[in-house]
Design a protein around this motif. Structure first.
Motif, PDB file in Angstrom:
ATOM      1  N   VAL A  95      58.639 -30.401 -52.317  1.00 36.32           N
ATOM      2  CA  VAL A  95      59.558 -30.641 -51.197  1.00 36.32           C
ATOM      3  C   VAL A  95      59.283 -29.633 -50.071  1.00 36.32           C
ATOM      4  O   VAL A  95      59.230 -30.001 -48.890  1.00 36.32           O
ATOM      5  CB  VAL A  95      61.031 -30.569 -51.666  1.00 36.32           C
ATOM      6  CG1 VAL A  95      61.992 -30.501 -50.478  1.00 36.32           C
ATOM      7  CG2 VAL A  95      61.373 -31.767 -52.552  1.00 36.32           C
ATOM      8  N   ASN A  96      59.066 -28.384 -50.429  1.00 34.96           N
ATOM      9  CA  ASN A  96      58.735 -27.359 -49.432  1.00 34.96           C
ATOM     10  C   ASN A  96      57.497 -27.773 -48.622  1.00 34.96           C
ATOM     11  O   ASN A  96      57.472 -27.659 -47.390  1.00 34.96           O
ATOM     12  CB  ASN A  96      58.489 -26.014 -50.138  1.00 34.96           C
ATOM     13  CG  ASN A  96      57.943 -24.949 -49.199  1.00 34.96           C
ATOM     14  OD1 ASN A  96      58.491 -24.719 -48.119  1.00 34.96           O
ATOM     15  ND2 ASN A  96      56.841 -24.303 -49.584  1.00 34.96           N
ATOM     16  N   ILE A  97      56.491 -28.296 -49.301  1.00 28.89           N
ATOM     17  CA  ILE A  97      55.259 -28.716 -48.623  1.00 28.89           C
ATOM     18  C   ILE A  97      55.538 -29.921 -47.726  1.00 28.89           C
ATOM     19  O   ILE A  97      55.124 -29.965 -46.567  1.00 28.89           O
ATOM     20  CB  ILE A  97      54.147 -28.995 -49.662  1.00 28.89           C
ATOM     21  CG1 ILE A  97      53.734 -27.669 -50.324  1.00 28.89           C
ATOM     22  CG2 ILE A  97      52.945 -29.694 -49.025  1.00 28.89           C
ATOM     23  CD1 ILE A  97      52.806 -27.802 -51.509  1.00 28.89           C
ATOM     24  N   ASN A  98      56.269 -30.894 -48.247  1.00 28.56           N
ATOM     25  CA  ASN A  98      56.608 -32.082 -47.457  1.00 28.56           C
ATOM     26  C   ASN A  98      57.350 -31.695 -46.170  1.00 28.56           C
ATOM     27  O   ASN A  98      57.115 -32.273 -45.102  1.00 28.56           O
ATOM     28  CB  ASN A  98      57.458 -33.034 -48.308  1.00 28.56           C
ATOM     29  CG  ASN A  98      57.920 -34.261 -47.538  1.00 28.56           C
ATOM     30  OD1 ASN A  98      58.971 -34.246 -46.902  1.00 28.56           O
ATOM     31  ND2 ASN A  98      57.124 -35.318 -47.561  1.00 28.56           N
ATOM     32  N   GLU A  99      58.222 -30.692 -46.270  1.00 33.49           N
ATOM     33  CA  GLU A  99      59.039 -30.316 -45.108  1.00 33.49           C
ATOM     34  C   GLU A  99      58.289 -29.447 -44.098  1.00 33.49           C
ATOM     35  O   GLU A  99      58.656 -29.392 -42.934  1.00 33.49           O
ATOM     36  CB  GLU A  99      60.289 -29.553 -45.576  1.00 33.49           C
ATOM     37  CG  GLU A  99      61.294 -30.457 -46.255  1.00 33.49           C
ATOM     38  CD  GLU A  99      62.557 -29.709 -46.702  1.00 33.49           C
ATOM     39  OE1 GLU A  99      62.407 -28.616 -47.280  1.00 33.49           O
ATOM     40  OE2 GLU A  99      63.658 -30.224 -46.467  1.00 33.49           O
ATOM     41  N   ASN A 100      57.255 -28.747 -44.553  1.00 33.02           N
ATOM     42  CA  ASN A 100      56.631 -27.747 -43.683  1.00 33.02           C
ATOM     43  C   ASN A 100      55.180 -27.994 -43.320  1.00 33.02           C
ATOM     44  O   ASN A 100      54.550 -27.155 -42.677  1.00 33.02           O
ATOM     45  CB  ASN A 100      56.758 -26.365 -44.325  1.00 33.02           C
ATOM     46  CG  ASN A 100      58.198 -25.902 -44.337  1.00 33.02           C
ATOM     47  OD1 ASN A 100      58.794 -25.655 -43.292  1.00 33.02           O
ATOM     48  ND2 ASN A 100      58.786 -25.835 -45.516  1.00 33.02           N
ATOM     49  N   ILE A 101      54.639 -29.149 -43.683  1.00 27.58           N
ATOM     50  CA  ILE A 101      53.206 -29.381 -43.484  1.00 27.58           C
ATOM     51  C   ILE A 101      52.842 -29.719 -42.036  1.00 27.58           C
ATOM     52  O   ILE A 101      51.720 -29.486 -41.616  1.00 27.58           O
ATOM     53  CB  ILE A 101      52.725 -30.514 -44.421  1.00 27.58           C
ATOM     54  CG1 ILE A 101      51.187 -30.537 -44.474  1.00 27.58           C
ATOM     55  CG2 ILE A 101      53.297 -31.864 -44.023  1.00 27.58           C
ATOM     56  CD1 ILE A 101      50.634 -31.361 -45.586  1.00 27.58           C
ATOM     57  N   SER A 102      53.794 -30.220 -41.259  1.00 26.37           N
ATOM     58  CA  SER A 102      53.410 -30.811 -39.975  1.00 26.37           C
ATOM     59  C   SER A 102      52.954 -29.770 -38.960  1.00 26.37           C
ATOM     60  O   SER A 102      53.284 -28.589 -39.050  1.00 26.37           O
ATOM     61  CB  SER A 102      54.554 -31.642 -39.404  1.00 26.37           C
ATOM     62  OG  SER A 102      55.453 -30.786 -38.750  1.00 26.37           O
TER      63      SER A 102
END
Ligand code: ADP
Ligand code: NI
Length: 217
Positions: free
Chosen positions: A94-101
């Motif tokens: 979830v951390n990656i999904n939220e911060n990848i952009s």
């Protein structure tokens, strides 16, 4: 208890279906390339947790405009909970999904190994020959001009806010794609980015020369 491979297969099936509900034929192939690149970077760097990286790569665009699903984190928690995935793995995915952009990535400070790796893989897929193809595909989908010489490019007169809004797909290279090389988190990502960056530079050089060919006559 499901095996890691069973979980990966079920997550892949979920992503394929979630992407189909929307449009864009290139969606799933982007996910596959990002997952493959992320595992390659992980092996080369020797850091991060392999299982977390693969699941996060598969789910990195869930909640994005390309998906019918809008609340990515909630959907991911429901899916991984159903599959019996460890809470700490889920939190990291979830951390990656939220911060990848691109926009969030510029301001965030401490990035986990897993986020660094998946972010590099996603950015690499926006670069090079595949990146060129994806940019024009997306630009066409949005009804954008391939190039608007009125808007000006860096190093030319007339550069201004037009460029920042990606006045044309060629402008998108100057606004985003040419900046990605210097944003790489890992040494492996940087090595792969160098070649892709140089290809985009020569593509743009050739494109602009062809655009103006015959002008001086
Ligand atoms: P990702 O799927 O990697 O998260 P995006 O959803 O931001 O990336 O964009 C998908 C693809 O479309 C990328 O290759 C990106 O460079 C391209 N793209 C995004 N915005 C624009 C734009 N304004 N003009 C042209 N291409 C774009
Ligand atoms: Ni992506």
């Amino acid at each position: 208890m499901k095996t890691e491979q069973e979980i990966i297969n079920e997550v892949s099936d979920f992503v394929k279906v979630a992407m189909k509900q929307y449009d864009s034929g290139h969606g799933w192939s982007h996910i596959e390339r990002v997952a493959r690149l992320a595992l390659y970077i992980h092996e080369s760097e020797g850091r991060g947790d392999r299982f977390t990286i693969e699941i996060a790569a598969l789910l990195h665009d869930v909640g994005d405009h390309k998906f019918a699903v809008h609340d990515g984190p909630a959907e991911i928690r429901a899916l991984l909970g159903r599959l019996g995935v460890d809470g700490s793995v889920t939190d990291e995915v979830v951390n990656i999904n939220e911060n990848i952009s691109f926009s969030k990535g510029k301001t965030m400070t401490a990035k986990s190994d897993e986020l660094q790796i998946v972010q590099d893989a996603d950015r690499l897929d926006a670069m090079g020959a595949v990146g060129v193809a994806r940019a024009f595909s997306y630009g066409g989908f949005k009804g954008r001009e391939i190039y608007d010489p009125q808007a000006g490019l860096p190093g030319q007169p007339g550069i201004g806010s037009a460029s920042r809004n990606s006045a044309s797909t060629i402008h998108h290279f100057y606004d985003k794609l040419l900046l990605l090389r210097d944003l790489m988190n890992t040494a492996t990502g940087r090595r792969l980015a160098d070649e892709r960056h140089d290809f985009m530079v020569s593509f743009l050089d050739q494109f602009l020369r062809e655009w103006d060919q015959g002008k001086s006559h």
